[in-house]
Design a protein around this motif. Structure first.
Motif, PDB file in Angstrom:
ATOM      1  N   PHE A   5       5.936  -0.447   7.902  1.00  0.00           N
ATOM      2  CA  PHE A   5       5.895   0.875   6.897  1.00  0.00           C
ATOM      3  C   PHE A   5       7.443   0.983   6.874  1.00  0.00           C
ATOM      4  N   GLY A   6       7.750   1.433   5.491  1.00  0.00           N
ATOM      5  CA  GLY A   6       9.512   1.981   5.448  1.00  0.00           C
ATOM      6  C   GLY A   6       9.386   3.118   5.743  1.00  0.00           C
ATOM      7  N   GLN A   7      10.687   3.563   5.670  1.00  0.00           N
ATOM      8  CA  GLN A   7      10.678   5.143   5.798  1.00  0.00           C
ATOM      9  C   GLN A   7      10.401   6.147   5.285  1.00  0.00           C
ATOM     10  N   GLY A  49       3.021  17.864   7.859  1.00  0.00           N
ATOM     11  CA  GLY A  49       1.975  18.453   9.700  1.00  0.00           C
ATOM     12  C   GLY A  49       0.742  17.373   9.529  1.00  0.00           C
ATOM     13  N   GLN A  50       0.706  16.497   8.570  1.00  0.00           N
ATOM     14  CA  GLN A  50      -0.644  15.389   8.703  1.00  0.00           C
ATOM     15  C   GLN A  50      -0.303  14.321   8.873  1.00  0.00           C
ATOM     16  N   GLY A  51      -1.462  13.483   9.018  1.00  0.00           N
ATOM     17  CA  GLY A  51      -1.308  12.347   8.793  1.00  0.00           C
ATOM     18  C   GLY A  51      -1.448  11.153   7.481  1.00  0.00           C
ATOM     19  N   PRO A  52      -0.900   9.926   7.022  1.00  0.00           N
ATOM     20  CA  PRO A  52      -0.530   9.714   6.409  1.00  0.00           C
ATOM     21  C   PRO A  52      -1.854   8.975   5.231  1.00  0.00           C
ATOM     22  N   GLN A  91       1.760  11.859   3.150  1.00  0.00           N
ATOM     23  CA  GLN A  91       1.630  12.281   4.419  1.00  0.00           C
ATOM     24  C   GLN A  91       2.339  13.937   3.701  1.00  0.00           C
ATOM     25  N   GLY A 113       9.639   5.824   8.863  1.00  0.00           N
ATOM     26  CA  GLY A 113       8.221   5.275   8.721  1.00  0.00           C
ATOM     27  C   GLY A 113       7.531   5.391   9.741  1.00  0.00           C
ATOM     28  N   PHE A 142      -0.032   8.782  16.438  1.00  0.00           N
ATOM     29  CA  PHE A 142      -0.794   8.579  14.940  1.00  0.00           C
ATOM     30  C   PHE A 142      -1.941   7.498  15.718  1.00  0.00           C
ATOM     31  N   LEU A 171       5.718  13.398   2.361  1.00  0.00           N
ATOM     32  CA  LEU A 171       6.739  12.034   2.830  1.00  0.00           C
ATOM     33  C   LEU A 171       5.916  10.442   2.223  1.00  0.00           C
ATOM     34  N   GLY A 215      -5.713   9.916  12.028  1.00  0.00           N
ATOM     35  CA  GLY A 215      -5.751  10.668  12.554  1.00  0.00           C
ATOM     36  C   GLY A 215      -4.461  11.731  11.977  1.00  0.00           C
ATOM     37  N   ARG A 216      -4.768  12.807  12.358  1.00  0.00           N
ATOM     38  CA  ARG A 216      -4.210  14.442  11.709  1.00  0.00           C
ATOM     39  C   ARG A 216      -2.680  13.782  13.074  1.00  0.00           C
ATOM     40  N   TYR A 276       1.419   5.859   0.419  1.00  0.00           N
ATOM     41  CA  TYR A 276       0.515   6.277   1.203  1.00  0.00           C
ATOM     42  C   TYR A 276       1.126   7.742   1.070  1.00  0.00           C
ATOM     43  N   SER A 303       0.825  -0.978  -0.331  1.00  0.00           N
ATOM     44  CA  SER A 303      -0.119  -0.093   0.040  1.00  0.00           C
ATOM     45  C   SER A 303       0.972   0.887  -0.079  1.00  0.00           C
ATOM     46  N   PHE A 330      -4.038   7.529   2.570  1.00  0.00           N
ATOM     47  CA  PHE A 330      -3.820   6.458   1.445  1.00  0.00           C
ATOM     48  C   PHE A 330      -4.046   7.249  -0.196  1.00  0.00           C
ATOM     49  N   LEU A 366       4.862   7.406   1.726  1.00  0.00           N
ATOM     50  CA  LEU A 366       5.239   5.758   2.555  1.00  0.00           C
ATOM     51  C   LEU A 366       4.988   4.470   1.863  1.00  0.00           C
TER      52      LEU A 366
END
Lengths: 113, 114
Positions: A104-106, A40-43, A37, B43, B90, A88, B105-106, A35, A33, A45, A90
């Motif tokens: 998750f990868g880096q 300042g936000q979440g990942p 990012q 990550g 998160f 970023l 979430g953020r 993502y 999968s 999809f 991911l």
């Protein structure tokens, strides 16, 4: 076990260009999968690949495309880059479309100038 | 569709103090819930997950979270903060049923003061 590996780690591209990011899943995983990012936000999809097919897709335009190879590795392609694509990226691998834990990868840090 | 809300973009604690990071979820079906940690330029690493077994879930590094259906919450706690806990956290939810894609979430940035 090398875990999930992504390449490159950093990338700078110009608006309008195209970019390819790569991901090798954790050993034993068959699902990848992607993502995005933003700072300042979440990942968020983008899409998921299983058995070399896109199985699910998030709310991203067709400029974002991908591929999965027979060895389960995957590529994310972004065409006609926009400044807003800076983020970023991911990659996460899992088994059987995410039924187990996702690793998750880096990430690849993409900067569009 | 499922979603999570993390209350507080930043949480600041002193070393040795209780850590409490808040997460509320929205889901029309029984959810799977996760907490991930992200250190700078890295990550995400899974801290713990709830998959409809015990409501109190213990994770790595001394963290735990409690699933409260009546409050639609899944708050993350740790009794005593360490400097090494400083990171972005998160909360995420997925609903299974063929779609195990987590919605994140953020994030909450945990700051630990000496």
């Amino acid at each position: 076990d090398a875990g999930v590996t992504q390449s490159p780690t950093h990338l700078i591209k110009t608006r309008g260009q195209q970019v390819t990011l790569r991901c090798s899943p954790k050993s034993g995983h068959d699902t990848v999968s992607w993502y995005q990012q933003a700072l300042g936000q979440g990942p968020q999809f983008i899409f998921q690949y299983y058995e070399e097919e896109e199985r699910q897709r998030g709310n991203f335009p067709d400029r974002f495309s991908g591929h999965q190879f027979p060895n389960y590795s995957s590529e994310l392609n972004v065409n006609a880059l926009l400044l807003g694509d800076s983020a970023l990226y991911l990659c996460a691998s899992s088994f059987l479309m995410g039924r187990g834990e996702a690793f998750f990868g880096q990430g690849t840090r993409l900067t569009v100038v | 569709a499922q979603s999570v809300t993390q209350l507080g973009s930043h949480v600041s604690v002193s070393e040795g103090a209780l850590v409490l990071l808040r997460c509320n979820y929205s889901s029309s079906v029984p959810p799977y819930l996760f907490w991930y940690v992200q250190y700078p330029n890295q990550g995400l690493q899974l801290l713990l997950k709830y998959t409809s077994a015990a409501t109190l879930v213990k994770g790595i590094n001394g963290f735990e979270a409690e699933f409260k259906k009546s409050e639609t919450s899944f708050h993350l706690t740790k009794p005593s903060a360490h400097m090494s806990d400083a990171a972005e956290y998160f909360c995420a939810v997925s609903v299974g049923g063929g779609s195990y894609i987590p919605t994140f979430g953020r994030g909450t940035s945990l700051i630990v003061h000496p």
